[in-house]
Motif scaffolding. Structure first.
Motif, mmCIF file in Angstrom:
data_model
loop_
_atom_site.group_PDB
_atom_site.id
_atom_site.type_symbol
_atom_site.label_atom_id
_atom_site.label_comp_id
_atom_site.label_asym_id
_atom_site.label_seq_id
_atom_site.Cartn_x
_atom_site.Cartn_y
_atom_site.Cartn_z
ATOM 1 N N LEU A 106 -49.341 10.672 33.436
ATOM 2 C CA LEU A 106 -48.206 11.040 32.600
ATOM 3 C C LEU A 106 -47.088 10.024 32.780
ATOM 4 C CD1 LEU A 106 -48.095 14.841 33.479
ATOM 5 C CD2 LEU A 106 -49.086 13.806 31.440
ATOM 6 N N PRO A 132 -42.890 9.573 31.744
ATOM 7 C CA PRO A 132 -41.735 10.310 31.202
ATOM 8 C C PRO A 132 -41.455 9.917 29.757
ATOM 9 C CG PRO A 132 -41.206 9.355 33.337
ATOM 10 C CD PRO A 132 -42.538 8.806 32.930
ATOM 11 N N ASP A 133 -41.092 10.880 28.949
ATOM 12 C CA ASP A 133 -40.779 10.629 27.536
ATOM 13 C C ASP A 133 -39.316 10.222 27.412
ATOM 14 O OD1 ASP A 133 -41.101 10.413 24.820
ATOM 15 O OD2 ASP A 133 -40.912 12.562 24.435
ATOM 16 N N GLU A 152 -36.537 7.001 26.338
ATOM 17 C CA GLU A 152 -36.399 5.809 25.507
ATOM 18 C C GLU A 152 -36.484 4.548 26.374
ATOM 19 O OE1 GLU A 152 -33.069 3.880 22.547
ATOM 20 O OE2 GLU A 152 -33.176 6.067 22.745
ATOM 21 N N LYS A 189 -45.432 2.884 27.545
ATOM 22 C CA LYS A 189 -46.543 3.830 27.671
ATOM 23 C C LYS A 189 -47.866 3.095 27.851
ATOM 24 C CE LYS A 189 -44.101 7.555 26.130
ATOM 25 N NZ LYS A 189 -42.869 7.568 26.814
ATOM 26 N N GLN A 227 -52.494 9.185 23.474
ATOM 27 C CA GLN A 227 -51.234 9.761 23.957
ATOM 28 C C GLN A 227 -51.531 10.808 24.997
ATOM 29 O OE1 GLN A 227 -48.623 11.195 20.960
ATOM 30 N NE2 GLN A 227 -48.289 9.185 20.120
#
Length: 115
Positions: A70, A72-73, A75, A79, A115
């Motif tokens: 994973l 972190p989402d 900005e 990824k 994703q």
């Protein structure tokens, strides 16, 4: 009545607290992390900072391996991460790289394509 309620509440809190130890989060630093007790759910948190991180499991027992990665989402966070899982024999030699080459267990979780 108050004593019974208090003891019941205390027992409930004790039982809930013991279940929180079923998942073991660990902060990692350095290039190699030794994983002990792979049959216990564990989460590893750290920063890659452009370098790979390595995790090693040594076990004499068979177990199911569940792996996820994973990011972190946030900005600006890339990824483009992946996980490569390889298996070594007891004597330390890597198995061949694909199943058709004498059966190496080899998996890749690719964060670039998924994703």
């Amino acid at each position: 009545m108050n004593k019974v309620f208090f003891l019941s509440l205390l027992l409930l809190l004790f039982l809930l607290a013991s279940t929180t130890f079923a998942h073991q989060p660990r902060i990692v630093s350095g290039e190699l992390t030794q994983i002990e007790n792979p049959e216990v759910s564990q989460a590893f948190y750290g920063e890659l900072q452009g370098k790979p991180g390595y995790f090693q499991i040594t076990s004499g027992e068979r177990f199911r391996l569940y792996v996820g990665i994973l990011v972190p989402d946030l900005e600006g966070i890339g990824k483009d991460v992946s996980v490569e899982i390889t298996r070594k024999h007891e004597h330390g030699e890597e198995e061949p790289s694909h199943k058709h080459e004498k059966g190496k267990t080899h998996f890749v979780l690719n964060g670039v394509d998924h994703q």
